[in-house]
Design a protein around this motif. Structure first.
Motif, mmCIF file in Angstrom:
data_model
loop_
_atom_site.group_PDB
_atom_site.id
_atom_site.type_symbol
_atom_site.label_atom_id
_atom_site.label_comp_id
_atom_site.label_asym_id
_atom_site.label_seq_id
_atom_site.Cartn_x
_atom_site.Cartn_y
_atom_site.Cartn_z
ATOM 1 N N LEU A 158 -148.493 37.304 -21.888
ATOM 2 C CA LEU A 158 -148.976 36.727 -21.429
ATOM 3 C C LEU A 158 -150.203 37.509 -20.581
ATOM 4 N N LEU A 159 -151.272 36.824 -20.318
ATOM 5 C CA LEU A 159 -151.805 37.843 -19.434
ATOM 6 C C LEU A 159 -152.084 37.497 -18.225
ATOM 7 N N SER A 160 -152.655 38.102 -17.440
ATOM 8 C CA SER A 160 -152.143 38.724 -15.922
ATOM 9 C C SER A 160 -153.618 37.687 -15.055
ATOM 10 N N PRO A 161 -153.061 36.721 -14.753
ATOM 11 C CA PRO A 161 -154.227 36.029 -14.446
ATOM 12 C C PRO A 161 -155.407 36.279 -12.881
ATOM 13 N N GLY A 162 -156.201 36.590 -13.047
ATOM 14 C CA GLY A 162 -157.269 37.077 -11.883
ATOM 15 C C GLY A 162 -156.805 38.415 -11.482
ATOM 16 N N VAL A 163 -156.820 38.220 -10.151
ATOM 17 C CA VAL A 163 -156.483 39.560 -9.860
ATOM 18 C C VAL A 163 -154.573 39.856 -9.298
ATOM 19 N N LYS A 164 -154.023 38.454 -9.957
ATOM 20 C CA LYS A 164 -152.749 39.268 -9.543
ATOM 21 C C LYS A 164 -152.166 40.005 -10.905
ATOM 22 N N SER A 165 -150.997 39.947 -10.530
ATOM 23 C CA SER A 165 -150.179 40.745 -11.582
ATOM 24 C C SER A 165 -149.597 40.291 -12.617
#
Length: 275
Positions: A1-8
Motif C-alpha cells: 500500500l503506497l502512501s497518499p500524497g504527504v500522508k504517512s
C-alpha cells in the motif's frame, strides 16, 4: 500500500490500517511503508509549495521507492507477484512505477489523479465541468445569505471563479485520428501511458472514485469520456467503481466499508487463488 500524497503509511482516518487488517484476514501479505521524506522515513522535501510536491509525485517522484518495496516483498514476503494499491498520490505512484516492474500483477487505486498540480497551473481555468457545476449550486444556495452578499460588496468574493462557475467550460475533443489517449490542459501525460501499459501486459486495474470528489469529474471529463473508444477493448481489465456522495478521504465508516468491499470483490475476481 503506497502512501497518499504527504500522508504517512497510516492514511487518512487510518484507512490503510483498516484495509490491511481485512486483507490479512483473507490471507494476503501486506506491506505499508513511508516514502522518503515522509512519516518515519528519512529524507527531505525540497519543494516549498505543496502543489509542486504533488506535481512531482504525479510525475513519478516515488517510483524508486515503490520498486524498492516490490523487491523487498519478493525477498522477504515469500511471493513472486505484488499488487499495488493506494489513495490519490499512492495510486498514481503505483501506476507509474508498475511500468518498470514485471512483478506487478495488478493495481487498485482510490481517487487516482489524471491531472498535474503545481503553482504554475491556473486552477480556475482548468476546473472540470462537474466541479464548476458543484460551485454554481453552492453560489445559488447562498443567494439569500446576507453574509455572502457582504463578501460580494466588500470585494472578498472570487469573481473570476464565480463567473466561471456560471459560464462553464468548453469541452475539448482529443485530436482526430490519434491512436493514444491525450490529455489536454493540465492533464498528466504519464497517466495514460502507464494505464495502457498495464493493459498491454494484461494486468487488471481497479479505479475507485468518491462521488463528491473533483478527481472523479476530472477522470470522466478529461480522460474516460473523450477516450471511450480506446478504453472499450480493455473493459475486462479495467473496473471503475464510485462511492456515491463520498469525499476524497472517505471520512465516514460506511464509505470506507464500501471501498473495502470493492477491493475485496476485485481481488477475489482476478486473484482467486492467491490468498
Amino acid at each position: 500500500l503506497l502512501s497518499p500524497g504527504v500522508k504517512s503509511r497510516v492514511a487518512p482516518h487510518r484507512l490503510y490500517v483498516k484495509l490491511t487488517r481485512r486483507l490479512v484476514a483473507r490471507g494476503f501479505k501486506v506491506l505499508r511503508f513511508d516514502f522518503a521524506g515522509l512519516g518515519d522515513s528519512e529524507g527531505t522535501i525540497a519543494e516549498d509549495q505543496l502543489a509542486d510536491l504533488y506535481r512531482a509525485i504525479q510525475l513519478g517522484r516515488y517510483t524508486n521507492d515503490t520498486l524498492a518495496a516490490i523487491a523487498w516483498m519478493r525477498a522477504h514476503g515469500g511471493t513472486s507477484r505484488v499488487i499495488l494499491g493506494g489513495l490519490c498520490g499512492g495510486a498514481i505512484s503505483g501506476l507509474v512505477a508498475a511500468q518498470e516492474s514485471a512483478d506487478v500483477a495488478g493495481l487498485f487505486g482510490l481517487g487516482v489523479p489524471v491531472i498535474l498540480d503545481g503553482t504554475t497551473v491556473d486552477k480556475v481555468a482548468e476546473m472540470s465541468q462537474g466541479q464548476l457545476l458543484s460551485l454554481r449550486r453552492r453560489y445559488l444556495d447562498k443567494v439569500f445569505d446576507p453574509a455572502s452578499w457582504w463578501r460580494v460588496l466588500t470585494l472578498q468574493t472570487d469573481f473570476r471563479l464565480a463567473w466561471r462557475s456560471f459560464r462553464g467550460r468548453r469541452k475539448t475533443a482529443p485530436p482526430a485520428g490519434s491512436n493514444a489517449a491525450v490529455l489536454g490542459g493540465n492533464g498528466n501525460p504519464r497517466f495514460a501511458v502507464a494505464l495502457f501499459a498495464m493493459f498491454t501486459r494484461r494486468r487488471p486495474v481497479l479505479m475507485v472514485f468518491s462521488g463528491a470528489d473533483r478527481l472523479h469529474w476530472e477522470y470522466l471529463e478529461k480522460f474516460a469520456e473523450p477516450h471511450a473508444a480506446l478504453l472499450a477493448p480493455h473493459r475486462n481489465q479495467l473496473d471503475v467503481c464510485v462511492v456515491e456522495r463520498a469525499n476524497h478521504v472517505l471520512t465516514f465508516g460506511e464509505w470506507q466499508d464500501e471501498f473495502f468491499g470493492h477491493c475485496e470483490r476485485w481481488l477475489t475476481s482476478h486473484f482467486p487463488g492467491d490468498a
